[in-house]
Design an enzyme around this catalytic site. Structure first.
Site, mmCIF file in Angstrom:
data_model
loop_
_atom_site.group_PDB
_atom_site.id
_atom_site.type_symbol
_atom_site.label_atom_id
_atom_site.label_comp_id
_atom_site.label_asym_id
_atom_site.label_seq_id
_atom_site.Cartn_x
_atom_site.Cartn_y
_atom_site.Cartn_z
ATOM 1 N N GLU A 176 1.615 2.371 153.530
ATOM 2 C CA GLU A 176 2.412 1.459 154.355
ATOM 3 C C GLU A 176 1.550 0.803 155.429
ATOM 4 O OE1 GLU A 176 5.542 0.405 153.962
ATOM 5 O OE2 GLU A 176 5.543 1.558 152.107
ATOM 6 N N HIS A 203 1.476 -4.555 148.875
ATOM 7 C CA HIS A 203 1.750 -3.387 148.029
ATOM 8 C C HIS A 203 1.365 -3.697 146.574
ATOM 9 C CE1 HIS A 203 3.502 -0.389 150.584
ATOM 10 N NE2 HIS A 203 4.498 -1.166 150.993
ATOM 11 N N HIS A 226 3.791 -8.197 153.455
ATOM 12 C CA HIS A 226 3.711 -6.741 153.328
ATOM 13 C C HIS A 226 3.975 -6.307 151.888
ATOM 14 C CE1 HIS A 226 4.528 -2.499 154.633
ATOM 15 N NE2 HIS A 226 5.353 -2.548 153.593
ATOM 16 N N GLU A 227 5.018 -6.871 151.284
ATOM 17 C CA GLU A 227 5.369 -6.483 149.913
ATOM 18 C C GLU A 227 4.310 -6.947 148.907
ATOM 19 O OE1 GLU A 227 7.549 -4.376 149.604
ATOM 20 O OE2 GLU A 227 8.470 -4.587 151.575
#
Length: 298
Positions: free
Chosen positions: A214, A144, A140-141
Site C-alpha cells: 500500500e 498496484h 494508486h490503483e
C-alpha cells in the site's frame, strides 16, 4: 511523457525482508511435512488448483461479488480519460473500467496481470472527491497493477493456504499423516501444530507485506500525479466518510478490504498489526515525506 515510479530503498528492504521470512517459514513447513512422511502432494495440488482459479478469475469474481459493472468510454468519458492518461504515464495497457453502485466511497484494482486488469470506483467516491483527488486514487490503483500486487500476494499466501487447509481438514486428512498407530498419531499432531504455527506467522507476515504494498502504491500515485497532497486529501475524505456508511454495507464489503484503497471496517478499527492497510496517520506522514522529497527534486 512516461513517469518512472521510482523506488524507496527502505520500503523495498522491508518488503524483501518480509518475503525472506515468509520463505523461511514455508521451508520449515515443508521440512516438517517431509520428516513426518506426509503424502502432501494431493493437498498441495488441490490448494494449487483452488488458488489458480482464484488467480485467473479474480477480476470476474470480485466484480460480480461487489455488484460492479464495466462501463464504456461513452458511459463514463471523464473516468475513462483519467484512467487512460495515467496508464500512459505509467507505461501500462489501459485497464478495463468499472463502477460499483454504492454510497461507500472506495476504489480497487484487480486482475492477474496488467493486460487483464480492471479498475473500479464506487459512485460514492466519484460524488465526494474532486477530479484531482480522484485522479490520485486512480494513480494508486494503477500502481498496484504496475507492481503486480495481485500476483505477489497470491504467491505469498500459497503455503499459508496449505497450512490453513490442513488445520481445517485435520481429521479428514489424518490418514495421510502416518496411519492410526501411535507414531502415526504423533506425526499427525506434529503436522497439525506446524500448520498452526505456519498459518499464524504467515498471517502476520502477509498482512505486513500487504501494508508495504500500500505504501508503494501511494508512492506510485504521488509520482504519477505529481501531487502527494491530492492523495492525502482523498484518503482523509474517504476515511471520514466511512463513519457515515451503514454498518450493514461495511460488513458486506469487509471481505474485500485487501483490494480497497481504504479498508471498510465496521465498529472499532482493527489493530494495524492485523490490518491489510497501514493506518491513515502513517500514510499521511509518508505522503508528507514524499512531498518534501519531490520539492527537493524540483
Amino acid at each position: 511523457m512516461r513517469r518512472q515510479l521510482g523506488s524507496d530503498a527502505g520500503l523495498t528492504a522491508r518488503m524483501f525482508l518480509t518475503m525472506f521470512l515468509l520463505a523461511a517459514v514455508y521451508l520449515f513447513f515443508l521440512a516438517v511435512l517431509w520428516q513426518a512422511g506426509v503424502s502432501y502432494t494431493g493437498i498441495i495440488l488441490f490448494v494449487g488448483i483452488m488458488l489458480a482459479v482464484q488467480y485467473y478469475f479474480s477480476d470476474r469474481m470480485v466484480l460480480w461479488s461487489m455488484g460492479a459493472r464495466e462501463v464504456s468510454p461513452a458511459e463514463a468519458p471523464e473516468l475513462h480519460a483519467l484512467v487512460e492518461r495515467l496508464a500512459a504515464l505509467a507505461d501500462l495497457p489501459k485497464p478495463r473500467v468499472a463502477i460499483v453502485p454504492t454510497s461507500m466511497p472506495n476504489a480497487f484494482a484487480t486482475g492477474r496481470s496488467p493486460k487483464h486488469a480492471v479498475v473500479a470506483v464506487t459512485t460514492g467516491i466519484m460524488q465526494r472527491l474532486t477530479t484531482a483527488e480522484l485522479e490520485a486514487v486512480l494513480g494508486h490503483e494503477l500502481s498496484h497493477i504496475k507492481n503486480r500486487d495481485m500476483t505477489v500476494l497470491t504467491l505469498a499466501s500459497f503455503f499459508a493456504t496449505v497450512a490453513s487447509f490442513i488445520m481445517q481438514h485435520f481429521f479428514y486428512w489424518g490418514g495421510a499423516f502416518g496411519g492410526r498407530d501411535r507414531e502415526g498419531r504423533n506425526n499427525a499432531m506434529v503436522v497439525y501444530l506446524a500448520s498452526l504455527v505456519v498459518w499464524v506467522i504467515s498471517f502476520f507476515l502477509i498482512r505486513a507485506l500487504s501494508r508495504y504494498r500500500e505504501f508503494a502504491a501511494d508512492r506510485g500515485a504521488a509520482i504519477l500525479t505529481g501531487s502527494p497532497g491530492q492523495l492525502a486529501s482523498a484518503l482523509v475524505k474517504i476515511s471520514g466518510s466511512m463513519a457515515r456508511i451503514p454498518d450493514r454495507d461495511l460488513r458486506q464489503a469487509e471481505a474485500f478490504n485487501a483490494f480497497f484503497i481504504i479498508p471498510a471496517l465496521s465498529g472499532n478499527s482493527l489493530m494495524e498489526l492485523l490490518s491489510t492497510h497501514p493506518s491513515l496517520e502513517r500514510r499521511l506522514a509518508y505522503l508528507r515525506k514524499l512531498e518534501r522529497e519531490m520539492e527537493d527534486w524540483r
